[in-house]
Design a protein around this motif. Structure first.
Motif, PDB file in Angstrom:
ATOM      1  N   ALA A 286       0.848  -1.200   0.000  1.00 18.30           N
ATOM      2  CA  ALA A 286       0.000   0.000   0.000  1.00 18.30           C
ATOM      3  C   ALA A 286       0.885   1.251   0.000  1.00 18.30           C
ATOM      4  O   ALA A 286       0.578   2.259  -0.634  1.00 18.30           O
ATOM      5  N   GLU A 287       2.016   1.141   0.673  1.00 23.68           N
ATOM      6  CA  GLU A 287       2.947   2.278   0.758  1.00 23.68           C
ATOM      7  C   GLU A 287       3.476   2.650  -0.650  1.00 23.68           C
ATOM      8  O   GLU A 287       3.605   3.825  -0.981  1.00 23.68           O
ATOM      9  N   THR A 288       3.770   1.623  -1.474  1.00 24.74           N
ATOM     10  CA  THR A 288       4.259   1.892  -2.835  1.00 24.74           C
ATOM     11  C   THR A 288       3.139   2.540  -3.649  1.00 24.74           C
ATOM     12  O   THR A 288       3.364   3.503  -4.400  1.00 24.74           O
ATOM     13  N   HIS A 289       1.948   2.017  -3.493  1.00 21.26           N
ATOM     14  CA  HIS A 289       0.776   2.572  -4.197  1.00 21.26           C
ATOM     15  C   HIS A 289       0.616   4.058  -3.834  1.00 21.26           C
ATOM     16  O   HIS A 289       0.439   4.922  -4.704  1.00 21.26           O
ATOM     17  N   ASP A 290       0.689   4.347  -2.561  1.00 19.49           N
ATOM     18  CA  ASP A 290       0.475   5.727  -2.096  1.00 19.49           C
ATOM     19  C   ASP A 290       1.593   6.654  -2.561  1.00 19.49           C
ATOM     20  O   ASP A 290       1.336   7.786  -2.986  1.00 19.49           O
ATOM     21  N   ARG A 291       2.834   6.159  -2.497  1.00 21.50           N
ATOM     22  CA  ARG A 291       3.957   7.015  -2.930  1.00 21.50           C
ATOM     23  C   ARG A 291       3.849   7.295  -4.423  1.00 21.50           C
ATOM     24  O   ARG A 291       4.127   8.396  -4.898  1.00 21.50           O
ATOM     25  N   TRP A 292       3.455   6.265  -5.194  1.00 20.20           N
ATOM     26  CA  TRP A 292       3.316   6.425  -6.643  1.00 20.20           C
ATOM     27  C   TRP A 292       2.272   7.507  -6.945  1.00 20.20           C
ATOM     28  O   TRP A 292       2.467   8.372  -7.796  1.00 20.20           O
ATOM     29  N   CYS A 293       1.170   7.422  -6.216  1.00 22.93           N
ATOM     30  CA  CYS A 293       0.093   8.404  -6.391  1.00 22.93           C
ATOM     31  C   CYS A 293       0.600   9.819  -6.095  1.00 22.93           C
ATOM     32  O   CYS A 293       0.325  10.767  -6.834  1.00 22.93           O
ATOM     33  N   ALA A 294       1.368   9.916  -5.006  1.00 24.92           N
ATOM     34  CA  ALA A 294       1.853  11.241  -4.591  1.00 24.92           C
ATOM     35  C   ALA A 294       2.826  11.803  -5.631  1.00 24.92           C
ATOM     36  O   ALA A 294       2.783  12.996  -5.953  1.00 24.92           O
TER      37      ALA A 294
END
Ligand code: MCA
Ligand code: AMP
Length: 507
Positions: A286-294
């Motif tokens: 989820a952390e990778t998903h969120d960082r990618w989004c940011a």
């Protein structure tokens, strides 16, 4: 065109009438390959296959570098009525021996560099001819293709005929050949093209290997069926991908791709005009998903599949792509969550075994009727061995695996295979192989070993001892020697305890 070859027709339909449109930009050679050129070459190659004796249903095994010629060979095998059997170039000769002996292919296509060592093995396994495809679009199969002048009439094959066998590791250490039909491959690619909205304007960055479902069927079949084009890269390289993003619309990758791209400079600018990032083959944090989004402003679309089933579920193209979930069952796929012991469906929200049914599901394991019966129910549901739950909004969460499997950088590794090799080495009493978190590969292999009293054995001895028989990506990246393995009251090795103990081995 190809109208009696079910998958061949499905792969060709979108590009008919658009023959001069671009199918592929070869990043290695800079060649631009039109649809017309690609299918003409595939037809010529199909002619070579038939000339070498490939009859309908015969297997064509290939262990070769990622090239356009290898992609042509996939389509050529389908058009010739054969069964495509791709093998990871990292496999050692001893691993290849098993696949050839088990699958009994008619021909083997390999890298010219390995022809000398693989030819005797192929002969032993009854393979009638060995041809080659090398890096840079070379090799004897390419030469023979170029010598064929006429076109080729596709061999008749129906929806239930086999188009491919892909080996997937087994919990006992023996790999199982998943038999995939023309219908399974065609229907799944059609569904993905529709739900991910691929069309002729799309340009996919293709940096995945083409000996597995993800790069071969998901990326390639979707591109062909949508009449899209791809930028075809021999391997993953973050800088190459960033350089090409402004010319592309979509990327498909394993989580390691996204973790590495986040480390590279210039991602935000390069990704601005992309329309879709797809992740799968392993859990995306989820952390990778969120960082990618940011960083990019794009929500990665995570989907879930298996060699036996192609793709089963996907986050929505339009709608909320939720981090830590694999979305909803794809159209045409039924999903059940069942009790691991009784196999009965369990109440929504509870964790159980995921089972799936649909046209995408395989036809069974090659020459393993008992294994097939264990995993594929009479009612058509396939027991995935993945543990998950469906939340109140219908999103599926994968929470673990019933099977003792490590997924490292998107490659599946079965501990049993490695344990058997280590246990055979002089000075070793026993071993337990586990997967623990790894910052780059998601999970990585750790071997915990009990040595014989007084044995002077080192980690290097272990690596040297297994290297002949085991592809490098399966080698333990950390080796620990212990006095005894933790066991429960029944004497079973407690891998959970070991995973907890070595949880920080790579941090
Ligand atoms: C390479 N190495 C690995 C891996 N890849 N070790 C563990 N896991 C790996 N995945 C080893 C090499 O042997 C080498 O070891 C060292 O790590 C560094 O290798 P390097 O060349 O730098 O790695 P790379 O070429 O950058 O490859 C990493 C990668 C690659 C890009 C993540 O592994 C990759 O393309 N993975 C994608 C796999 C994939 O397509 N899976 C889909 C399966 P040494 O130094 O000792 O030589 S289909 C599937 O799972 C289902 C159906 C689905 O849902 O899609
Ligand atoms: P393979 O044996 O290569 O077919 O790998 C299939 C396995 O990969 C599945 O059974 C899952 O355990 C895993 N897998 C694939 N996609 C995902 C995903 N998005 N999240 C978690 N696990 C996944």
């Amino acid at each position: 065109m190809y109208h009696e070859n079910y998958l061949g027709e499905a792969l060709r339909a979108a590009s008919l009438g658009a023959d001069q449109s671009l199918f592929l930009q070869n990043h290695q050679t800079d060649d631009a390959v039109t649809y017309q050129a690609f299918f003409a070459n595939a037809e010529r190659m199909a002619q070579v296959l038939v000339e070498t004796g490939v009859a309908p249903g015969d297997k064509v095994a290939v262990q070769a570098p990622k090239t356009v010629a290898m992609l042509e060979l996939y389509v050529a095998t389908v058009l010739a009525g054969g069964v495509f059997l791709p093998l990871n170039p990292a496999y050692t000769t001893s691993e290849i021996t098993y696949f050839l002996t088990d699958a009994e292919p008619r021909i083997l296509v390999c890298d010219p560099m390995r022809e000398g060592e693989l030819s005797p093995v192929a002969k032993q396994a009854g393979v009638s001819e060995v041809l080659t495809i090398g890096a840079n679009e070379s090799g004897t199969l390419v030469e023979r293709r170029d010598a064929v002048v006429s076109g080729f009439t596709a061999v008749k094959r129906g929806p239930d005929d086999l188009a491919a066998i892909l080996y997937t590791s087994g919990t006992t250490g023996r790999s199982k050949g998943a038999m995939l039909t023309h219908r399974a491959l065609a229907s799944n690619a059609q569904t993905l093209k529709d739900v991910w909205q691929f069309n002729a304007d799309d340009v996919l960055i293709h940096a995945l290997p083409i000996f597995h479902t993800h790069g071969l069927f998901v990326a390639t079949n979707v591109t062909l069926m949508a009449g899209s084009s791809c930028i075809f890269m021999a391997r993953f390289d973050a800088d190459d991908i960033l350089d090409n993003m402004p010319k592309a619309t979509a990327l498909m990758g394993v989580p390691t791709f996204y973790v590495r791209l986040l480390e590279a400079d210039g991602l935000s600018k390069a990704s601005a005009a992309m329309r879709l990032f797809v992740s799968g083959s392993a859990p995306l944090l989820a952390e990778t998903h969120d960082r990618w989004c940011a960083v990019t402003g794009h929500a990665i679309l995570e989907r879930y599949g298996m060699t036996e089933t192609n793709m089963n579920t996907s986050n929505p193209y339009e709608g909320d792509r939720r981090a830590g979930t694999v979305g909803f069952p794809l159209p045409g796929v039924e999903l059940l969550v069942t009790d691991p012991v009784t196999g009965a469906p369990i109440p929504k929200g509870e964790i159980g075994v995921l089972e799936v049914r649909g046209a995408n599901v395989f036809a069974g394991y090659w020459k393993m009727p008992e294994k097939t019966a264990e995993e594929l129910r009479d009612n058509g549901f396939f027991i995935t061995g993945d543990l998950g739950r469906v939340d109140e909004d219908g999103y599926i969460h994968i929470v673990g695996r019933q099977k003792d499997l490590i997924i490292s950088g998107g490659y599946n590794i079965y501990p049993k295979e490695i344990e058997l090799l280590i246990d055979d080495l002089a000075g070793v009493v026993e071993s337990a192989v586990i997967g623990v978190p790894h910052p780059d590969f998601g999970e990585a292999v750790v071997a915990v070993i009990v040595a014989q009293d007084g044995a002077d054995i080192t980690a290097q001895d272990i690596l040297t001892g297994i290297k002949e028989n085991l592809a490098r990506f399966k080698h333990p990246k950390h080796i620990a020697f212990v006095k005894a393995l933790p066991r429960n009251a029944m004497g079973k090795v407690q891998k959970k305890a070991l995973r907890e103990e070595y949880d920080k081995a790579f941090w």
